[in-house]
Each structure stands twice: as structure tokens, then as C-alpha cells.
Scaffold this motif. Sequence first.
Motif, PDB file in Angstrom:
ATOM      1  N   LYS A  72       9.663 -11.311   2.013  1.00  0.00           N
ATOM      2  CA  LYS A  72       9.547  -9.932   2.483  1.00  0.00           C
ATOM      3  C   LYS A  72       8.651  -9.113   1.571  1.00  0.00           C
ATOM      4  CE  LYS A  72      13.928  -9.633   4.925  1.00  0.00           C
ATOM      5  NZ  LYS A  72      15.276  -9.036   4.956  1.00  0.00           N
ATOM      6  N   GLU A  73       8.780  -9.312   0.259  1.00  0.00           N
ATOM      7  CA  GLU A  73       7.938  -8.589  -0.696  1.00  0.00           C
ATOM      8  C   GLU A  73       6.467  -8.943  -0.498  1.00  0.00           C
ATOM      9  OE1 GLU A  73       9.323  -9.384  -4.636  1.00  0.00           O
ATOM     10  OE2 GLU A  73      11.277  -8.447  -4.275  1.00  0.00           O
ATOM     11  N   ILE A  74       6.180 -10.209  -0.289  1.00  0.00           N
ATOM     12  CA  ILE A  74       4.796 -10.644  -0.078  1.00  0.00           C
ATOM     13  C   ILE A  74       4.240 -10.022   1.198  1.00  0.00           C
ATOM     14  CG2 ILE A  74       3.363 -12.654   0.469  1.00  0.00           C
ATOM     15  CD1 ILE A  74       5.215 -14.261  -1.436  1.00  0.00           C
ATOM     16  N   GLU A  75       5.050 -10.030   2.283  1.00  0.00           N
ATOM     17  CA  GLU A  75       4.601  -9.439   3.543  1.00  0.00           C
ATOM     18  C   GLU A  75       4.355  -7.945   3.396  1.00  0.00           C
ATOM     19  OE1 GLU A  75       7.607 -10.483   6.376  1.00  0.00           O
ATOM     20  OE2 GLU A  75       6.889 -12.552   6.554  1.00  0.00           O
ATOM     21  N   GLN A  76       5.233  -7.248   2.665  1.00  0.00           N
ATOM     22  CA  GLN A  76       5.044  -5.815   2.458  1.00  0.00           C
ATOM     23  C   GLN A  76       3.789  -5.549   1.634  1.00  0.00           C
ATOM     24  OE1 GLN A  76       8.725  -4.528   0.712  1.00  0.00           O
ATOM     25  NE2 GLN A  76       9.762  -4.331   2.697  1.00  0.00           N
ATOM     26  N   ALA A  77       3.535  -6.377   0.639  1.00  0.00           N
ATOM     27  CA  ALA A  77       2.328  -6.212  -0.178  1.00  0.00           C
ATOM     28  C   ALA A  77       1.077  -6.424   0.679  1.00  0.00           C
ATOM     29  CB  ALA A  77       2.349  -7.191  -1.351  1.00  0.00           C
ATOM     30  N   LYS A  78       1.113  -7.408   1.570  1.00  0.00           N
ATOM     31  CA  LYS A  78      -0.029  -7.658   2.460  1.00  0.00           C
ATOM     32  C   LYS A  78      -0.268  -6.476   3.386  1.00  0.00           C
ATOM     33  CE  LYS A  78       0.144 -12.711   2.642  1.00  0.00           C
ATOM     34  NZ  LYS A  78       0.410 -13.884   3.509  1.00  0.00           N
ATOM     35  N   LYS A  79       0.816  -5.911   3.938  1.00  0.00           N
ATOM     36  CA  LYS A  79       0.684  -4.750   4.822  1.00  0.00           C
ATOM     37  C   LYS A  79       0.110  -3.559   4.072  1.00  0.00           C
ATOM     38  CE  LYS A  79       4.425  -5.937   8.013  1.00  0.00           C
ATOM     39  NZ  LYS A  79       5.770  -5.575   8.493  1.00  0.00           N
ATOM     40  N   GLN A  80       0.589  -3.349   2.843  1.00  0.00           N
ATOM     41  CA  GLN A  80       0.104  -2.234   2.024  1.00  0.00           C
ATOM     42  C   GLN A  80      -1.383  -2.408   1.714  1.00  0.00           C
ATOM     43  OE1 GLN A  80       1.935   0.375   1.319  1.00  0.00           O
ATOM     44  NE2 GLN A  80       0.344   1.408   0.159  1.00  0.00           N
ATOM     45  N   LYS A  81      -1.782  -3.621   1.396  1.00  0.00           N
ATOM     46  CA  LYS A  81      -3.186  -3.904   1.079  1.00  0.00           C
ATOM     47  C   LYS A  81      -4.062  -3.680   2.311  1.00  0.00           C
ATOM     48  CE  LYS A  81      -6.154  -7.425  -0.947  1.00  0.00           C
ATOM     49  NZ  LYS A  81      -6.239  -8.806  -1.457  1.00  0.00           N
ATOM     50  N   ALA A  82      -3.570  -4.081   3.489  1.00  0.00           N
ATOM     51  CA  ALA A  82      -4.321  -3.882   4.725  1.00  0.00           C
ATOM     52  C   ALA A  82      -4.501  -2.399   5.020  1.00  0.00           C
ATOM     53  CB  ALA A  82      -3.626  -4.579   5.883  1.00  0.00           C
ATOM     54  N   LYS A  83      -3.446  -1.590   4.778  1.00  0.00           N
ATOM     55  CA  LYS A  83      -3.543  -0.148   4.983  1.00  0.00           C
ATOM     56  C   LYS A  83      -4.578   0.472   4.048  1.00  0.00           C
ATOM     57  CE  LYS A  83       1.136   0.774   6.642  1.00  0.00           C
ATOM     58  NZ  LYS A  83       2.420   1.428   6.321  1.00  0.00           N
ATOM     59  N   GLU A  84      -4.562   0.036   2.794  1.00  0.00           N
ATOM     60  CA  GLU A  84      -5.514   0.569   1.816  1.00  0.00           C
ATOM     61  C   GLU A  84      -6.942   0.203   2.189  1.00  0.00           C
ATOM     62  OE1 GLU A  84      -4.220  -0.890  -1.961  1.00  0.00           O
ATOM     63  OE2 GLU A  84      -2.406   0.339  -1.962  1.00  0.00           O
ATOM     64  N   GLU A  85      -7.158  -1.024   2.648  1.00  0.00           N
ATOM     65  CA  GLU A  85      -8.499  -1.446   3.059  1.00  0.00           C
ATOM     66  C   GLU A  85      -8.958  -0.656   4.272  1.00  0.00           C
ATOM     67  OE1 GLU A  85      -8.240  -5.653   3.681  1.00  0.00           O
ATOM     68  OE2 GLU A  85      -8.262  -6.102   1.538  1.00  0.00           O
ATOM     69  N   LYS A  86      -8.045  -0.353   5.188  1.00  0.00           N
ATOM     70  CA  LYS A  86      -8.380   0.411   6.375  1.00  0.00           C
ATOM     71  C   LYS A  86      -8.777   1.834   5.987  1.00  0.00           C
ATOM     72  CE  LYS A  86      -6.568   1.036  11.033  1.00  0.00           C
ATOM     73  NZ  LYS A  86      -5.387   0.883  11.890  1.00  0.00           N
ATOM     74  N   LYS A  87      -8.035   2.433   5.039  1.00  0.00           N
ATOM     75  CA  LYS A  87      -8.370   3.781   4.567  1.00  0.00           C
ATOM     76  C   LYS A  87      -9.729   3.788   3.854  1.00  0.00           C
ATOM     77  CE  LYS A  87      -3.686   5.583   3.976  1.00  0.00           C
ATOM     78  NZ  LYS A  87      -2.690   6.061   2.996  1.00  0.00           N
ATOM     79  N   ALA A  88      -9.963   2.749   3.069  1.00  0.00           N
ATOM     80  CA  ALA A  88     -11.247   2.662   2.353  1.00  0.00           C
ATOM     81  C   ALA A  88     -12.397   2.508   3.346  1.00  0.00           C
ATOM     82  CB  ALA A  88     -11.226   1.491   1.375  1.00  0.00           C
ATOM     83  N   ALA A  89     -12.212   1.742   4.394  1.00  0.00           N
ATOM     84  CA  ALA A  89     -13.251   1.556   5.406  1.00  0.00           C
ATOM     85  C   ALA A  89     -13.535   2.872   6.129  1.00  0.00           C
ATOM     86  CB  ALA A  89     -12.836   0.484   6.406  1.00  0.00           C
TER      87      ALA A  89
END
Length: 160
Positions: free
Chosen positions: A136-153
Motif C-alpha cells: 500500500k505504501e508503494i502504491e501511494q508513493a507511485k500515485k503521489q509521484k504521478a500527481k507531482e509529475e502531472k502538476k510539473a507538466a
Amino acid sequence: MGAMTWGDWLILIVVIIAVIAGILIYLNKKAYKRMNEQNEMIEQHKMLQTAYIIDKTRDKMSNVKSLPKMVTDNVPKWSKFMKMYFVKVKIGPQILTLIADKRVYNALPVKKSVKIEIAGLYIVNMIGMKTPEQIKEIEQAKKQKAKEEKKAAKANKKKQ
């Protein structure tokens, strides 16, 4: 001896519920005792093996053709119709179909070699398997990273 009153019905219902609860408690104790005996037997007979995971399926035992006939004959009738987790593995030169627990089944990677603990036809554990909390922690970290990349884009598009 007249008709039953509400109080009589209430007492009758309470007695029936108490009897049913007593039966369920007895069956639960019996099931836990049997489960503990099976777990002890599994712990005594488990072996560490390196296996190549070929395929994973969730199916009824009656639909799986690669299981030995002796195994399918000795399985209780009620479990023949339950869906189970089957893993097709290659251990050495042999290709086997093994049964796995749900948490082990979900952790096993397909088309990779892993170290597993087996007891008969049952996969007990995978060495290096992550706990559900770690997954669950790994999945949450992946989701958080995807959100950050989307904001950066989005920020880069606005700058251009």
C-alpha cells in the motif's frame, strides 16, 4: 392453554438464537483446531525451492486439468466448486501446478524466478515478499509521484 403471547414468542426466539449461537461457537472452535493442526503440518513439511513462475490463474479445481488425479479425488466435494489460486511453475526440469494463498498469489511475479516455500502442492510463502502494508505504501508513493509529475507538466505548459 391459550394462544401464545408476545412474551412467549420472545422467549422462544431468544432460545432459538442461543442454540444457533452455541452451535456456531462449537463449529468455530472445531475449525480453528483443525486449522492449527494443518498449519503445524505445513510448517513441518515446507521446503525452500527456486521456481520459475510460468502462469497464474484463479479457477475451479474441476477446470484445472494439470492436477494429479489422486489430488482431485481426495479433495472434499464442497471445495471442488470453490475458485482457488493456481500457479504453474517450473521447478528444475518439472512443470507443476501448485495452489497458493491469495496474498502469495498476488505477490508472485509472472515470467520470473523466485524463491518459494512449498509444502506438497501448496505455496506457503515467497522469500522477499512484501507485506500488504508495504504494498500500500508503494502504491501511494507511485500515485503521489504521478500527481507531482502531472502538476510539473501543467506548469511547464503554462510557461510556454
